[in-house]
Design an enzyme around this catalytic site. Structure first.
Site, PDB file in Angstrom:
ATOM      1  N   GLY A 201      -8.101   9.773 -15.586  1.00  0.00           N
ATOM      2  CA  GLY A 201      -8.375   8.968 -16.776  1.00  0.00           C
ATOM      3  C   GLY A 201      -8.768   7.539 -16.446  1.00  0.00           C
ATOM      4  O   GLY A 201      -8.864   7.149 -15.281  1.00  0.00           O
ATOM      5  N   VAL A 206      -4.266   4.970 -18.072  1.00  0.00           N
ATOM      6  CA  VAL A 206      -3.344   5.622 -17.131  1.00  0.00           C
ATOM      7  C   VAL A 206      -2.813   4.651 -16.071  1.00  0.00           C
ATOM      8  O   VAL A 206      -1.613   4.620 -15.792  1.00  0.00           O
ATOM      9  CB  VAL A 206      -4.050   6.819 -16.440  1.00  0.00           C
ATOM     10  CG1 VAL A 206      -3.121   7.455 -15.418  1.00  0.00           C
ATOM     11  CG2 VAL A 206      -4.503   7.851 -17.448  1.00  0.00           C
ATOM     12  N   GLY A 207      -3.711   3.842 -15.500  1.00  0.00           N
ATOM     13  CA  GLY A 207      -3.295   2.926 -14.429  1.00  0.00           C
ATOM     14  C   GLY A 207      -2.340   1.858 -14.953  1.00  0.00           C
ATOM     15  O   GLY A 207      -1.331   1.535 -14.313  1.00  0.00           O
ATOM     16  N   GLU A 245      -5.456  -3.795  -2.006  1.00  0.00           N
ATOM     17  CA  GLU A 245      -6.607  -3.777  -1.091  1.00  0.00           C
ATOM     18  C   GLU A 245      -7.831  -4.032  -1.951  1.00  0.00           C
ATOM     19  O   GLU A 245      -8.256  -3.155  -2.699  1.00  0.00           O
ATOM     20  CB  GLU A 245      -6.714  -2.409  -0.396  1.00  0.00           C
ATOM     21  CG  GLU A 245      -5.527  -2.060   0.475  1.00  0.00           C
ATOM     22  CD  GLU A 245      -5.417  -2.942   1.717  1.00  0.00           C
ATOM     23  OE1 GLU A 245      -6.434  -3.506   2.142  1.00  0.00           O
ATOM     24  OE2 GLU A 245      -4.304  -3.075   2.223  1.00  0.00           O
ATOM     25  N   CYS A 279     -16.068  -1.804   1.001  1.00  0.00           N
ATOM     26  CA  CYS A 279     -15.338  -3.068   0.821  1.00  0.00           C
ATOM     27  C   CYS A 279     -15.520  -4.008   2.005  1.00  0.00           C
ATOM     28  O   CYS A 279     -15.598  -5.211   1.835  1.00  0.00           O
ATOM     29  CB  CYS A 279     -13.868  -2.790   0.585  1.00  0.00           C
ATOM     30  SG  CYS A 279     -13.132  -1.789   1.874  1.00  0.00           S
TER      31      CYS A 279
END
Ligand code: NAD
Length: 473
Positions: A201, A206-207, A245, A279
């Site tokens: 999601g 959700v997070g 991160e 990244c």
């Protein structure tokens, strides 16, 4: 169109509490190809409950049994390696060869690396009259991005589980096929129900509830600096362990004594890896001002060879970006950079018409240009000229980030420069990636480290038991 509607909770696939879906497009064509649940707070809460219930038994499970479970998981991922590589190439746009080696085989190997670390880890030691124990933190929420979907999942859940934690994983909503394949491998590996749960999601649905929950003891997050800030803020109300991160704007410092041709070629390779969606991409190339013309000629020759096209064709080195939003963002940033005075040194315009492609390019920029300061996350290299080594180091550190760097030059001058650069990893003269070394950033690139023993330890608490002095001898 494929539908990814469910979550893996307490050892089974369950429907989401939400009946809303997000459409995910195929980056090679630009057409919608799958739908994934947009997720619901209740899904996250259910998964936290399952992970909490599984924690007492899993944290007491002998290490050898935890290792055996991860070995089974790695074995099933290995059996699916071809499917995983194709899925990641199709979802992220990573060229197939890179999807196979970097996105699939490397994370599977990393399971074995962490098993090696767990097997020799000092779980207990004496400090004077204290017995110092390392214990699991508890329920860990792992929130991961789309750019290296399997790699980021493995980097978190494998050490977390080996350390005896239970986990709720919230992977990126943009790579639902990869998540599903990972979930299948997980199910086959026979981990006890609730030890590792997957909730699909949107971050907000959700997070956020994971970061806010009192029953979650740690959040391990990888993603953008902006989301990292939101997660840190949300987690602060319940004081939990946090590891972040985040993004980067990593310099490649080409010193006067460097092999220019080798340095330019390798920097470009580092910048274009995964189409610039990396990244630690080397996105700022610092070159001596008196060698700018030579650099431009080398770049032109390299761009000429850069094959751009469908990520599913193994001949291509650069594929599309993941989404229309990402494509637009990169184009807008390039336009802003040009408006601020950047000039194009080399470019490859031979890109497909459909799909989320952006022409790879290198631009000469001033240090205050937006392209020298912001993470672009696309196939765009910024070249900055410097007058002295001192200025080169100053420019390398002139960033809010500090994730990675490269230095090129004679060994001693390169080592001296590496010591002065404020970044979590510095590669000298093309030295290869080391999965056992700590990875993570200074400044706005994050908090904490992943990978190797240092990354493993992030998922542990310390407990010091003081023994009465007569028993401590
Ligand atoms: P993102 O921040 O948009 O999303 C990352 C994850 O967070 C996703 O699962 C997303 O759904 C979730 N999320 C989004 N908003 C949230 C919220 N408000 N609360 C909780 N969760 C939320 O990042 P992305 O676009 O998926 O990934 C690209 C970024 O990740 C880049 O900035 C890149 O540099 C960074 N990254 C860093 C590393 C590293 O190791 N430092 C590795 C890979 C990627």
């Amino acid at each position: 169109m494929k539908l990814f509607a469910g979550n893996y909770i307490d050892g089974q696939w369950l429907p989401s509490a939400s009946d809303e879906h997000i459409e995910v497009a195929d980056p090679n064509t630009g057409l919608a190809c799958s739908r994934v649940t947009s997720g619901h707070e209740n899904d996250a809460l259910k998964a936290i409950e399952a992970a909490s219930a599984a924690f007492p038994a899993w944290s007491k499970t002998p290490l050898q049994e935890r290792i055996a479970a991860i070995q089974r998981l790695a074995g099933h991922l290995g059996d699916m390696a071809d499917d995983l590589a194709h899925c990641i190439a199709g979802e992220v746009g990573t060229p197939l060869k890179i999807a196979r080696i970097v996105q699939t085989l490397a994370p599977i190997q990393n399971c074995s690396n962490f098993i090696e670390i767990a097997g020799t880890f000092p779980w207990q030691r004496k400090i004077k009259h204290s017995m110092v124990l390392r214990e699991p933190v508890g329920v860990v929420a792992c929130i991961t991005p789309w750019n290296f979907p399997l790699h980021q999942i493995v980097l978190k859940i494998v050490p977390a589980l080996l350390c005896g934690n239970t986990v709720v994983l919230k992977p990126s909503e943009l790579t639902p096929g990869t998540t599903r394949l990972f979930g299948e491998a997980l199910h086959k590996s026979g981990l006890p129900p609730g030890v590792l749960n997957i909730v699909n999601g949107l971050g907000q649905n959700v997070g956020m509830p994971l970061a806010q929950s009192r029953a979650v003891h740690m959040v391990s997050f990888t993603g953008s600096t902006r989301t990292g800030q939101a997660i840190m803020q949300a987690a602060s109300a319940t004081i939990k362990k946090i590891s972040l991160e985040l993004g980067g704007k990593s310099p490649s410092v080409i010193l006067p004594g460097a092999d220019l041709q080798r340095a330019v070629k390798a920097t470009l390779g580092g910048c274009m890896l995964n189409n610039g969606q990396t990244c630690n991409a080397l996105t700022r190339m610092l070159v001596p001002a008196n060698r700018l013309d030579e650099t431009e000629a080398l770049l032109k020759a390299e761009f000429h060879k850069l094959a751009v096209g469908s990520s599913l064709d193994a001949a291509h080195r650069v594929g599309p970006l993941i989404s229309a939003a990402q494509q637009q963002r990169v184009r807008d940033l390039v336009q802003s950079g040009l408006d601020q005075g950047a000039s194009i040194l080399a470019k490859n315009d031979a890109i497909p018409h459909d799909g989320f492609f952006v022409a790879p390019m290198a631009l000469s920029v001033q240090p205050d240009n937006v392209l020298a300061r912001e993470e672009v996350f696309g196939p765009v290299l910024s070249v900055i000229a410097y007058q002295s080594v001192q200025e080169a180091i100053m420019l390398a550190n002139d960033t809010e980030y500090g994730l990675a760097a490269a230095v090129w030059g004679e060994r001693e001058e390169a080592l001296d420069a590496a010591r002065l650069i404020r970044a979590g990893q510095v590669d000298i003269n093309g030295a290869p990636f080391n999965p056992f070394a700590p990875f993570g950033g200074y400044g706005q690139s994050g908090i904490g480290r992943e990978g190797g023993e240092v990354g493993f330890e992030e998922f542990l608490e310390y407990k010091a038991i003081q023994l009465p002095l007569d028993a401590a001898e």
